[in-house]
Design a protein around this motif. Structure first.
Motif, short mmCIF file in Angstrom:
data_model
loop_
_atom_site.label_atom_id
_atom_site.label_comp_id
_atom_site.label_asym_id
_atom_site.label_seq_id
_atom_site.Cartn_x
_atom_site.Cartn_y
_atom_site.Cartn_z
N ALA A 35 -1.89 22.67 16.94
CA ALA A 35 -1.14 22.14 15.56
C ALA A 35 -2.46 21.32 15.63
CB ALA A 35 0.33 21.09 15.62
N HIS A 36 -3.16 20.65 16.99
CA HIS A 36 -3.72 20.00 16.57
C HIS A 36 -5.23 20.63 16.64
CE1 HIS A 36 -7.25 15.89 17.57
NE2 HIS A 36 -5.80 15.71 17.35
N LYS A 37 -5.38 21.55 17.20
CA LYS A 37 -6.95 22.17 17.38
C LYS A 37 -6.98 23.13 16.01
CE LYS A 37 -8.37 26.62 19.48
NZ LYS A 37 -7.94 27.70 20.37
N SER A 38 -5.36 23.40 15.18
CA SER A 38 -5.87 24.16 13.72
C SER A 38 -5.76 22.72 12.74
CB SER A 38 -4.48 24.30 13.57
OG SER A 38 -4.24 25.66 14.13
N GLY A 39 -5.58 21.49 13.17
CA GLY A 39 -6.06 20.69 12.09
C GLY A 39 -5.21 19.89 11.29
N ILE A 40 -3.83 20.43 12.00
CA ILE A 40 -3.00 18.62 11.43
C ILE A 40 -3.13 17.72 12.89
CG2 ILE A 40 -0.59 19.13 11.87
CD1 ILE A 40 -0.10 21.65 11.15
N THR A 41 -2.76 16.23 12.07
CA THR A 41 -3.36 16.07 12.58
C THR A 41 -2.04 14.38 12.67
OG1 THR A 41 -4.50 14.45 11.29
CG2 THR A 41 -6.17 15.92 12.93
N LEU A 42 -0.84 14.88 12.28
CA LEU A 42 0.41 13.87 11.54
C LEU A 42 0.77 14.58 11.54
CD1 LEU A 42 0.64 10.96 9.84
CD2 LEU A 42 0.05 12.24 7.74
N LEU A 43 2.38 13.54 12.78
CA LEU A 43 3.70 14.08 13.07
C LEU A 43 4.20 12.77 12.54
CD1 LEU A 43 2.97 14.31 16.90
CD2 LEU A 43 2.63 16.05 14.91
N ASP A 44 5.20 14.41 12.03
CA ASP A 44 6.95 12.67 11.30
C ASP A 44 7.26 13.29 11.81
OD1 ASP A 44 8.25 12.10 8.91
OD2 ASP A 44 9.63 13.27 9.67
N THR A 45 8.55 11.76 12.47
CA THR A 45 9.55 11.68 13.22
C THR A 45 10.59 10.96 13.53
OG1 THR A 45 9.76 11.68 16.27
CG2 THR A 45 8.05 10.24 14.74
N ALA A 46 11.41 10.50 14.30
CA ALA A 46 12.39 9.62 14.15
C ALA A 46 13.14 8.90 15.55
CB ALA A 46 13.16 9.42 12.86
N GLU A 47 13.30 8.10 15.78
CA GLU A 47 14.02 7.55 17.16
C GLU A 47 14.93 8.32 16.87
OE1 GLU A 47 16.83 2.96 18.72
OE2 GLU A 47 15.17 3.34 16.89
N VAL A 48 15.80 8.58 15.93
CA VAL A 48 16.88 9.35 15.94
C VAL A 48 16.57 10.62 16.12
CG1 VAL A 48 18.13 8.25 14.39
CG2 VAL A 48 17.14 9.56 13.31
N ILE A 70 1.04 8.58 13.25
CA ILE A 70 2.38 9.34 13.51
C ILE A 70 3.01 8.62 12.87
CG2 ILE A 70 4.08 8.13 14.87
CD1 ILE A 70 2.57 10.19 16.01
N ILE A 71 4.04 9.03 11.83
CA ILE A 71 5.01 8.43 10.55
C ILE A 71 6.17 8.81 12.09
CG2 ILE A 71 6.58 8.78 8.63
CD1 ILE A 71 4.19 11.43 7.93
N THR A 72 6.98 6.90 11.34
CA THR A 72 8.26 7.28 12.20
C THR A 72 9.17 6.15 11.44
OG1 THR A 72 9.78 6.79 14.03
CG2 THR A 72 7.62 5.41 13.60
N LYS A 73 10.50 5.85 11.17
CA LYS A 73 12.08 5.82 10.69
C LYS A 73 12.36 4.91 11.69
CE LYS A 73 11.27 10.07 8.22
NZ LYS A 73 11.16 11.13 9.76
N GLU A 97 -2.32 3.37 19.81
CA GLU A 97 -2.52 1.20 19.10
C GLU A 97 -1.55 0.93 17.86
OE1 GLU A 97 -6.65 1.61 19.19
OE2 GLU A 97 -6.73 1.90 21.34
N LYS A 98 -1.13 2.52 17.00
CA LYS A 98 -0.91 2.14 15.54
C LYS A 98 -0.08 2.91 15.06
CE LYS A 98 -4.98 3.52 13.36
NZ LYS A 98 -6.06 3.44 11.71
N LEU A 99 0.88 2.22 13.90
CA LEU A 99 1.60 3.44 13.54
C LEU A 99 0.92 3.97 11.68
CD1 LEU A 99 4.75 2.28 13.58
CD2 LEU A 99 4.16 3.75 15.38
N ASP A 100 0.86 4.64 11.32
CA ASP A 100 0.23 5.70 10.20
C ASP A 100 0.47 5.30 9.34
OD1 ASP A 100 -2.58 6.64 9.28
OD2 ASP A 100 -0.30 7.88 8.49
N ILE A 101 2.39 5.48 9.46
CA ILE A 101 3.35 4.88 8.46
C ILE A 101 4.59 4.75 8.82
CG2 ILE A 101 4.60 6.05 6.36
CD1 ILE A 101 2.20 8.09 6.34
N LEU A 102 4.77 3.46 8.92
CA LEU A 102 6.30 2.91 9.29
C LEU A 102 7.43 3.19 7.45
CD1 LEU A 102 8.22 2.75 11.84
CD2 LEU A 102 7.87 -0.10 10.43
N LEU A 103 8.48 3.98 7.95
CA LEU A 103 9.98 4.64 6.35
C LEU A 103 11.22 3.83 7.22
CD1 LEU A 103 8.97 8.17 6.18
CD2 LEU A 103 8.09 6.21 4.92
#
Length: 291
Positions: A35-48, A70-73, A97-103
């Motif tokens: 995924a990273h090699k193909s240009g996807i640089t953002l993951l959507d994840t969550a603690e659950v 990282i997007i996490t929630k 080092e940081k979270l790109d988005i926290l939801l």
């Protein structure tokens, strides 16, 4: 690259059409590398999402030159007093080092916890969070957020059936209000790829619409993957499209599909599809007795 890679299948047995269960760890790492090699640089994840956080953190440790944003929630029921420890823990486990988005993981969690917003702003000011947002389900929730100035990002369902006829007007309002729009459920947890004659209450309830989509894909000489993915990607008001995959094969199929284009006339036909029982489009209700 509009695509965001969802990680629920990496930590859980997830999806109505998932025949293989949770993705093995070794394949997860290979998928992330591809995924990273193909240009996807953002993951959507969550603690659950099971152990998805831990897997991402281990990947980052082993492949420091292939780190993702990282997007996490924050989990439902989070208390304001626990926010600081939670975010510091996320940064440590995810090895970033940081979270790109926290939801906020739900609208209810957000509107009952305004005290947490101040703490999130502090992390944002310190550069440990780039953007703050909320994940929602309903149009009523979207309507409430149009005039909300505290949030940067709105994540909502959008797909071939949960489409512009249902969401379009509100997405336009949110964009005019300066919101960043992320959509999920592009494949409706794989529902679009199930046999339309399967003995499944959700499939039965949407059989007419699913049949129409199959017919449209055939007439358009494209696959359902092409149709489902590009319907979302070609919406100018959608900033990011989250996809979930069960295997390396699916990732590669999605990357190929994302490079294709579907005709404007096809998009207009999809826009006219209107599901009357909206509950059928909400996976959290699929195990309900009403179906």
């Amino acid at each position: 690259m509009k695509l965001v890679l969802g990680t629920a299948q990496m930590g859980l047995n997830y999806g109505i059409n998932n025949k293989f269960g949770k993705i093995p760890e070794f394949e997860t790492f290979n998928i992330l590398l591809e995924a990273h090699k193909s240009g996807i640089t953002l993951l959507d994840t969550a603690e659950v999402y099971g152990n998805a956080h831990q897997l991402i953190g281990e990947f980052h440790k082993n492949y420091p030159y292939n780190k993702f944003q990282i997007i996490t929630k924050l989990p439902n029921g989070i208390k304001a007093d626990d926010v600081n420890d939670k975010i510091e823990n996320y940064l440590k486990i995810l090895n970033v080092e940081k979270l790109d988005i926290l939801l906020f993981h739900s609208f209810d969690s957000y509107i009952t916890n305004f005290d947490a917003i101040e703490k999130l702003y502090a992390f944002k000011c310190n550069g440990l969070i780039n953007q703050i947002g909320v994940s929602v389900y309903t149009n009523e929730q979207l309507e409430y957020l149009v005039d909300d100035t505290q949030l940067d990002v709105i994540q909502l369902p959008f797909n071939l059936l949960d489409n512009k006829s249902i969401r379009g007007e509100l997405i336009s309002k949110l964009k005019k209000a300066g919101k960043i729009i992320h959509t999920r459920s592009a494949f409706l947890q794989g529902l679009f790829f199930k046999n339309i004659n399967e003995n499944n209450n959700v499939v039965k309830g949407l059989k007419i619409e699913l049949s129409l989509l199959n017919e449209l894909a055939s007439k358009s000489k494209c696959s359902l993957v092409d149709l489902a993915l590009n319907y979302c990607l070609q919406q100018s008001e959608i900033d990011r499209v989250i996809i979930g995959i069960d295997s390396m094969k699916q990732l590669r199929e999605n990357l190929v599909a994302a490079s294709n284009i579907i005709e404007t006339e096809v998009i207009e036909i999809i826009n006219q599809i209107k599901v009357t029982n909206i509950g059928l489009l909400n996976p959290s209700l699929w195990n309900s007795k009403q179906f």
